[in-house]
Design a protein around this motif. Structure first.
Motif, short mmCIF file in Angstrom:
data_model
loop_
_atom_site.label_atom_id
_atom_site.label_comp_id
_atom_site.label_asym_id
_atom_site.label_seq_id
_atom_site.Cartn_x
_atom_site.Cartn_y
_atom_site.Cartn_z
N GLU A 186 0.85 -1.19 0.00
CA GLU A 186 0.00 0.00 0.00
C GLU A 186 0.88 1.24 0.00
O GLU A 186 1.77 1.38 0.86
CB GLU A 186 -0.91 -0.01 1.22
N VAL A 187 0.65 2.14 -0.98
CA VAL A 187 1.51 3.30 -1.12
C VAL A 187 0.71 4.44 -1.75
O VAL A 187 -0.09 4.24 -2.66
CB VAL A 187 2.76 2.97 -1.98
N TRP A 188 0.94 5.67 -1.26
CA TRP A 188 0.26 6.86 -1.83
C TRP A 188 1.11 7.40 -2.98
O TRP A 188 2.32 7.57 -2.86
CB TRP A 188 0.09 7.93 -0.76
N VAL A 189 0.43 7.72 -4.12
CA VAL A 189 1.15 8.15 -5.32
C VAL A 189 0.38 9.31 -5.95
O VAL A 189 -0.86 9.33 -5.99
CB VAL A 189 1.26 7.00 -6.34
N ARG A 190 1.13 10.27 -6.45
CA ARG A 190 0.54 11.34 -7.29
C ARG A 190 1.38 11.45 -8.54
O ARG A 190 2.60 11.63 -8.48
CB ARG A 190 0.52 12.68 -6.57
N ILE A 191 0.71 11.33 -9.72
CA ILE A 191 1.35 11.47 -11.02
C ILE A 191 0.83 12.76 -11.65
O ILE A 191 -0.38 13.01 -11.67
CB ILE A 191 1.04 10.27 -11.95
N TYR A 192 1.72 13.59 -12.21
CA TYR A 192 1.33 14.87 -12.79
C TYR A 192 2.27 15.17 -13.94
O TYR A 192 3.32 14.55 -14.10
CB TYR A 192 1.36 15.99 -11.74
N ASP A 193 1.84 16.16 -14.80
CA ASP A 193 2.66 16.48 -15.96
C ASP A 193 3.46 17.74 -15.72
O ASP A 193 3.43 18.32 -14.62
CB ASP A 193 1.80 16.61 -17.23
N ALA A 194 4.17 18.19 -16.76
CA ALA A 194 5.06 19.33 -16.61
C ALA A 194 4.31 20.61 -16.27
O ALA A 194 4.88 21.54 -15.68
CB ALA A 194 5.87 19.52 -17.89
N ALA A 195 3.01 20.68 -16.64
CA ALA A 195 2.21 21.87 -16.32
C ALA A 195 1.58 21.80 -14.94
O ALA A 195 0.86 22.71 -14.53
CB ALA A 195 1.12 22.05 -17.38
N PRO A 219 5.74 13.50 -17.71
CA PRO A 219 5.14 13.02 -16.46
C PRO A 219 6.17 12.91 -15.34
O PRO A 219 7.32 12.54 -15.56
CB PRO A 219 4.59 11.65 -16.86
N MET A 220 5.71 13.26 -14.13
CA MET A 220 6.57 13.20 -12.94
C MET A 220 5.77 12.56 -11.82
O MET A 220 4.55 12.40 -11.91
CB MET A 220 7.03 14.61 -12.55
N ILE A 221 6.50 12.18 -10.75
CA ILE A 221 5.88 11.45 -9.66
C ILE A 221 6.22 12.09 -8.32
O ILE A 221 7.28 12.68 -8.15
CB ILE A 221 6.32 9.97 -9.67
N ASN A 222 5.28 11.97 -7.40
CA ASN A 222 5.47 12.36 -6.00
C ASN A 222 4.99 11.18 -5.19
O ASN A 222 3.80 10.84 -5.20
CB ASN A 222 4.66 13.62 -5.69
N VAL A 223 5.91 10.48 -4.48
CA VAL A 223 5.56 9.29 -3.74
C VAL A 223 6.33 9.26 -2.43
O VAL A 223 7.50 9.64 -2.37
CB VAL A 223 5.85 8.02 -4.59
N GLY A 224 5.67 8.82 -1.37
CA GLY A 224 6.32 8.80 -0.06
C GLY A 224 7.25 7.61 0.12
O GLY A 224 8.30 7.72 0.75
N ARG A 225 6.90 6.42 -0.44
CA ARG A 225 7.72 5.22 -0.33
C ARG A 225 8.02 4.71 -1.72
O ARG A 225 7.37 3.80 -2.23
CB ARG A 225 7.00 4.15 0.48
N PRO A 226 9.01 5.30 -2.40
CA PRO A 226 9.32 4.85 -3.77
C PRO A 226 9.73 3.40 -3.85
O PRO A 226 9.62 2.78 -4.91
CB PRO A 226 10.44 5.79 -4.20
#
Length: 285
Positions: A186-195, A219-226
Motif C-alpha cells: 500500500e503506497v500513496w502516489v501522485r502522477i502529474y505532468d510538466a504543467a 510526467p513526474m511522480i510524487n511518492v512517499g515510499r518509492p
C-alpha cells in the motif's frame, strides 16, 4: 255637439267625406299630427282621406277603417261618414299599381367591390403558390438524374476523377515505450505532468498497476515510499525510484527520463511470476 259639426252632419252629402273631416278637425283647432297621435294612423293616410286621394291607401277596406277612426276622433257621425265614404270609394277608388322595381330582381351585372377584391386576392395567392411550386421543382431538378454531371463527362470520353472525401483520421498507432508502475504494498502516489496537471492521485494497494499515458507531457511522480513501486518499461524492469528512506518529488517517469536515469541501459525483463512487479521484500523479523 257644436254648431259647425251640426252643419256638417245635417247635410252629409253636400261635402265629400274628407272635406267634412277636415272641417271638423280645423273647427277643433287640431292638426293632422294630433289626429294621427289619437288614432295611431299614419299622417299621410289621414291626409289622403282628407284630399280624397284614395290611391294612396292600401285598399278600400283600410280607407273605410281609417275614415271611421278619423270621424270618432273629431266627433263626426261615423255611420253617416262611412256611408258617404263608401259611395265615393265605389266611384273613385282605384288601387294604385306599384311601380315596377327591377332593382331587387335584376341580377347585378358586375360583382361588388368586396367580391372583386377578394377574387383578385385569391387569384394572386394561387399564382404565387404555383410559382413557388414550379420554382422549387426546377431548383430540385426533379427531372434530372442525380448522376447527370458524370453522364455528361462520360459522353465526352473523360472519366470524372472521384473526389476523395475527407476521411476520418484513423487513430495514430500507439508508439513509444509504456511505463507501468506496480504497487508491491500500500503506497500513496501522485502522477502529474510538466504543467502541474494531476494525472493520477490515490493510495495504490498491493498488486495494483498504473500505466503512465504515452502522450503525457513530461510526467513526474510524487511518492512517499518509492521502494513500494516496481517500475517497468514495456514490461522490462528498471531500477527502483528510491530506497524508501525519504519521499521523492518531481522525478520524471517518462521512458526517456527513466533510461537516462539508468545511464541508457536497456531495462531488464521483469520476472514472469511477478507479472512485471518486483516481489515484496521478506518480512522483517
Amino acid at each position: 255637439m257644436g254648431e259647425g259639426e251640426g252643419t256638417v252632419d245635417r247635410a252629409p252629402g253636400a261635402l265629400k267625406a274628407g272635406d267634412r273631416l277636415r272641417q271638423a278637425r280645423e273647427a277643433q283647432g287640431l292638426d293632422l299630427a294630433e289626429v294621427a297621435a289619437r288614432t295611431r294612423i299614419p299622417q299621410r293616410h289621414l291626409e289622403a282621406i282628407e284630399t280624397s286621394d284614395f290611391s294612396q291607401l292600401p285598399s278600400a277596406t283600410y280607407a273605410m277603417g281609417f275614415g271611421r277612426s278619423y270621424a270618432r276622433a273629431v266627433g263626426v257621425d261615423e255611420v253617416a261618414l262611412a256611408r258617404d265614404l263608401r259611395r265615393e270609394l265605389d266611384v273613385n277608388y282605384q288601387r294604385r299599381e306599384p311601380k315596377p322595381d327591377l332593382q331587387p330582381h335584376a341580377p347585378p351585372r358586375l360583382p361588388s367591390r368586396g367580391l372583386a377584391n377578394g377574387g383578385l386576392i385569391a387569384g394572386g395567392i394561387i399564382l404565387l403558390l404555383l410559382a413557388i411550386w414550379f420554382g422549387t421543382s426546377l431548383l430540385r431538378g426533379d427531372d434530372t438524374p442525380p448522376a447527370q454531371p458524370a453522364t455528361a463527362a462520360s459522353e465526352l470520353g473523360v472519366m470524372p476523377v472521384p473526389t476523395a472525401s475527407p476521411a476520418t483520421p484513423a487513430e495514430a498507432p500507439v508508439t513509444g515505450s509504456q511505463v507501468t508502475l506496480a504497487a508491491t504494498d500500500e503506497v500513496w502516489v501522485r502522477i502529474y505532468d510538466a504543467a502541474g496537471k494531476t494525472l493520477m492521485q490515490k493510495t495504490m494497494t498491493a498488486g495494483e498497476r498504473y500505466d503512465v499515458p504515452l502522450d503525457a507531457n513530461g510526467p513526474m511522480i510524487n511518492v512517499g515510499r518509492p521502494d513500494k513501486l516496481a517500475v517497468t518499461i514495456n514490461g522490462s524492469s528498471v531500477a527502483p525510484l528510491g530506497t524508501g528512506a525519504r519521499p521523492i518529488k518531481d522525478i520524471g517517469i517518462s521512458a526517456q527520463a527513466l533510461r537516462a536515469r539508468d545511464g541508457g541501459a536497456m531495462p531488464a525483463p521483469a520476472p514472469d511470476a511477478a507479472a512485471g512487479a518486483v516481489p515484496p521484500a521478506a518480512p522483517q523479523g
